[in-house]
Design a protein around this motif. Sequence first.
Motif, PDB file in Angstrom:
ATOM      1  N   HIS A   1       0.864  -0.997  -0.014  1.00 12.48           N
ATOM      2  CA  HIS A   1       0.066  -0.142   0.051  1.00 12.48           C
ATOM      3  C   HIS A   1       0.903   1.242  -0.079  1.00 12.48           C
ATOM      4  CE1 HIS A   1      -2.408  -3.211   1.865  1.00 12.48           C
ATOM      5  NE2 HIS A   1      -3.666  -2.604   1.273  1.00 12.48           N
TER       6      HIS A   1
ATOM      7  N   SER B   1      -0.572   6.220 -16.457  1.00  7.86           N
ATOM      8  CA  SER B   1      -1.119   6.167 -14.995  1.00  7.86           C
ATOM      9  C   SER B   1      -0.071   6.727 -14.170  1.00  7.86           C
ATOM     10  CB  SER B   1      -1.234   4.760 -14.658  1.00  7.86           C
ATOM     11  OG  SER B   1      -1.514   4.649 -13.482  1.00  7.86           O
TER      12      SER B   1
ATOM     13  N   ALA C   1      -1.491  -0.999  -4.096  1.00  7.88           N
ATOM     14  CA  ALA C   1      -2.913  -0.213  -3.762  1.00  7.88           C
ATOM     15  C   ALA C   1      -2.226   1.322  -3.456  1.00  7.88           C
ATOM     16  CB  ALA C   1      -3.475  -0.836  -2.938  1.00  7.88           C
TER      17      ALA C   1
ATOM     18  N   LEU D   1      -3.201   5.392  -2.632  1.00  5.40           N
ATOM     19  CA  LEU D   1      -4.280   6.202  -2.085  1.00  5.40           C
ATOM     20  C   LEU D   1      -3.830   7.798  -1.744  1.00  5.40           C
ATOM     21  CD1 LEU D   1      -7.411   6.678  -0.169  1.00  5.40           C
ATOM     22  CD2 LEU D   1      -5.802   6.217   1.720  1.00  5.40           C
ATOM     23  N   THR D   2      -4.704   8.539  -2.285  1.00  7.13           N
ATOM     24  CA  THR D   2      -4.318   9.872  -2.044  1.00  7.13           C
ATOM     25  C   THR D   2      -5.288  10.560  -1.053  1.00  7.13           C
ATOM     26  OG1 THR D   2      -5.323  11.111  -3.797  1.00  7.13           O
ATOM     27  CG2 THR D   2      -3.177  10.047  -4.216  1.00  7.13           C
TER      28      THR D   2
ATOM     29  N   ALA E   1      -3.743  14.599  -6.321  1.00  7.57           N
ATOM     30  CA  ALA E   1      -4.344  13.208  -6.746  1.00  7.57           C
ATOM     31  C   ALA E   1      -3.688  12.758  -7.628  1.00  7.57           C
ATOM     32  CB  ALA E   1      -5.736  14.009  -7.341  1.00  7.57           C
TER      33      ALA E   1
ATOM     34  N   ALA F   1      -5.115   6.131  -8.862  1.00 12.73           N
ATOM     35  CA  ALA F   1      -5.239   5.850  -7.231  1.00 12.73           C
ATOM     36  C   ALA F   1      -6.484   5.874  -6.939  1.00 12.73           C
ATOM     37  CB  ALA F   1      -4.487   6.741  -6.718  1.00 12.73           C
ATOM     38  N   THR F   2      -6.743   5.643  -5.649  1.00  6.95           N
ATOM     39  CA  THR F   2      -8.109   6.116  -4.914  1.00  6.95           C
ATOM     40  C   THR F   2      -7.834   7.344  -4.112  1.00  6.95           C
ATOM     41  OG1 THR F   2      -8.657   3.732  -4.195  1.00  6.95           O
ATOM     42  CG2 THR F   2      -9.688   5.407  -3.148  1.00  6.95           C
ATOM     43  N   ASN F   3      -8.635   8.447  -4.822  1.00  3.59           N
ATOM     44  CA  ASN F   3      -8.251   9.711  -4.473  1.00  3.59           C
ATOM     45  C   ASN F   3      -9.582  10.276  -3.524  1.00  3.59           C
ATOM     46  OD1 ASN F   3      -5.935  10.352  -6.010  1.00  3.59           O
ATOM     47  ND2 ASN F   3      -7.491   9.858  -7.840  1.00  3.59           N
ATOM     48  N   LEU F   4      -9.078  10.451  -2.070  1.00  3.43           N
ATOM     49  CA  LEU F   4     -10.298  11.024  -1.441  1.00  3.43           C
ATOM     50  C   LEU F   4      -9.948  12.571  -0.962  1.00  3.43           C
ATOM     51  CD1 LEU F   4     -10.846   8.073   0.947  1.00  3.43           C
ATOM     52  CD2 LEU F   4     -11.899   8.350  -0.993  1.00  3.43           C
TER      53      LEU F   4
ATOM     54  N   GLU G   1      -9.089   7.060   7.256  1.00  2.00           N
ATOM     55  CA  GLU G   1      -8.888   6.556   5.840  1.00  2.00           C
ATOM     56  C   GLU G   1      -7.489   5.732   5.834  1.00  2.00           C
ATOM     57  OE1 GLU G   1     -11.341   6.898   4.253  1.00  2.00           O
ATOM     58  OE2 GLU G   1     -12.389   8.523   5.194  1.00  2.00           O
TER      59      GLU G   1
ATOM     60  N   PHE H   1      -7.940   1.784   4.630  1.00  2.00           N
ATOM     61  CA  PHE H   1      -7.143   1.457   3.326  1.00  2.00           C
ATOM     62  C   PHE H   1      -6.202   0.218   3.645  1.00  2.00           C
ATOM     63  CE2 PHE H   1      -4.035   2.063  -0.100  1.00  2.00           C
ATOM     64  CZ  PHE H   1      -4.952   1.897  -1.238  1.00  2.00           C
TER      65      PHE H   1
END
Length: 448
Positions: free
Chosen positions: A137, A174, A181, A183-184, A216, A220-223, A242, A246
């Motif tokens: 991750h 990309s 995995a 995450l931002t 972002a 990625a999964t951007n939150l 978060e 994750f």
Amino acid sequence: MTNASRRALLGAMALAPLIPRLARAQEAALTPILFVHGNGDHAALWMTTLWRFESNGWPRDRLRALDFTDPLARDDDAVAQPMRSSSDDAWRELAAEVAALRGRTGAARVALVGNSRGGYPIRNHVQLHNGGAEVSHAVTCGTPNSGIYNWEGNAGREFNARSALLRALNGGESQVVPGTAFLTLRSDSNDLYAQPDGRYAGQPGVATGVNFDSPALRGATNLVLPGVDHRETAYSARAFREMFRFVAGREPDRLSVVPEARPVLDGRVTGTPGGVPTNRPVAGALVEVFRVSAASGERMGDAIHRRTTGEDGRWGPLAVAPDWSLEIVVAAPGHPVTHSYRSPFPRSSDVVHLRPAAPPAVADREAGAVVRFNRPRGYFGLPRDVVLLDGREPAELPRGVAAGAIAIARLPAAEIGRPVAGVFNEERVVARAWPLAENRISVAELTW
């Protein structure tokens, strides 16, 4: 005893030897996590995040926050600068920490979590140095992944979208790597390093060429965490939730910190030679710790700890109670004597690092005493937050985007020795004013 009861008891006795092994197996299944601080910072900023992970069952020996030796980026990434680091320097230190954490835990893969500049070596390792096989991750928090600005000038600066590093990281379709995995976490519009106007990059009114979504990443999964500031993208309870779910694949049991009966504190004294923050240990620093009144900052007896640092800079260990307010005094060669007033430490930590205060600014030198009110894990946001120092809202703090982390109270000589309270929302820290003429500076340091 009935037959049913007897069978239940025998079954429980048979399982009893397996319970410790099951617990160890469950702990071993938890991914080791390496936390990476930002520009000019140190591992101590992750202290509350480490506490939250521990309070949710993560073993302490599977959590690690690194310290970059020279945490401040160069003005030009390709040009050597004393006590500054290049992007390659940061990557090499991170790669060594990843190898050490894997070796210590026996884990094949680890999770990496970085704030601000700390996200760059994470991406560098995974994207450019084939580190994906050992990283499960990757979480970047407030990292200016598309740069703080996109300007022709100063193109060698690491934070410029035109820098060699960011062009290498962002050149593909990309911005992530399959098998790891990503995450931002970012703010909606309250991150001073993700702004369309160049005010916070020293060019007010000039378009930066980036926007609020600079952190972002494509793929990625951007939150978005509404309202948080640049540091709160990593160090807040909201950010913890978060990153925990994750990596763990489930919600945390709690956001609060579970106190220990007898926390043990330790860390290193580091210096700011010439005003440059480093994480190099300082030898010969005298550290004294006093228990103080939370209401007045007054000392409650003699020092409970006293140690002169050796070559490793370590000042502990010190056992405390989870409800003790403390005054930590650091007398380090070449620095002002710093009286740091701290809220209680509910849990143990070996990253209670101590940086002596920077020398007084020109505006401070006529004062009898100086008290600095410091929020290391976030910024003061007006009018978002209630911020009071010595009973007043500090006039020097900017309004709007949260951008200031230090407020200063300057007192006349006649008021030396009196308490000065700093209030940030629901946290309150009281310092005592010490004479500037003796090269002493007081710091009221927030924990949350």
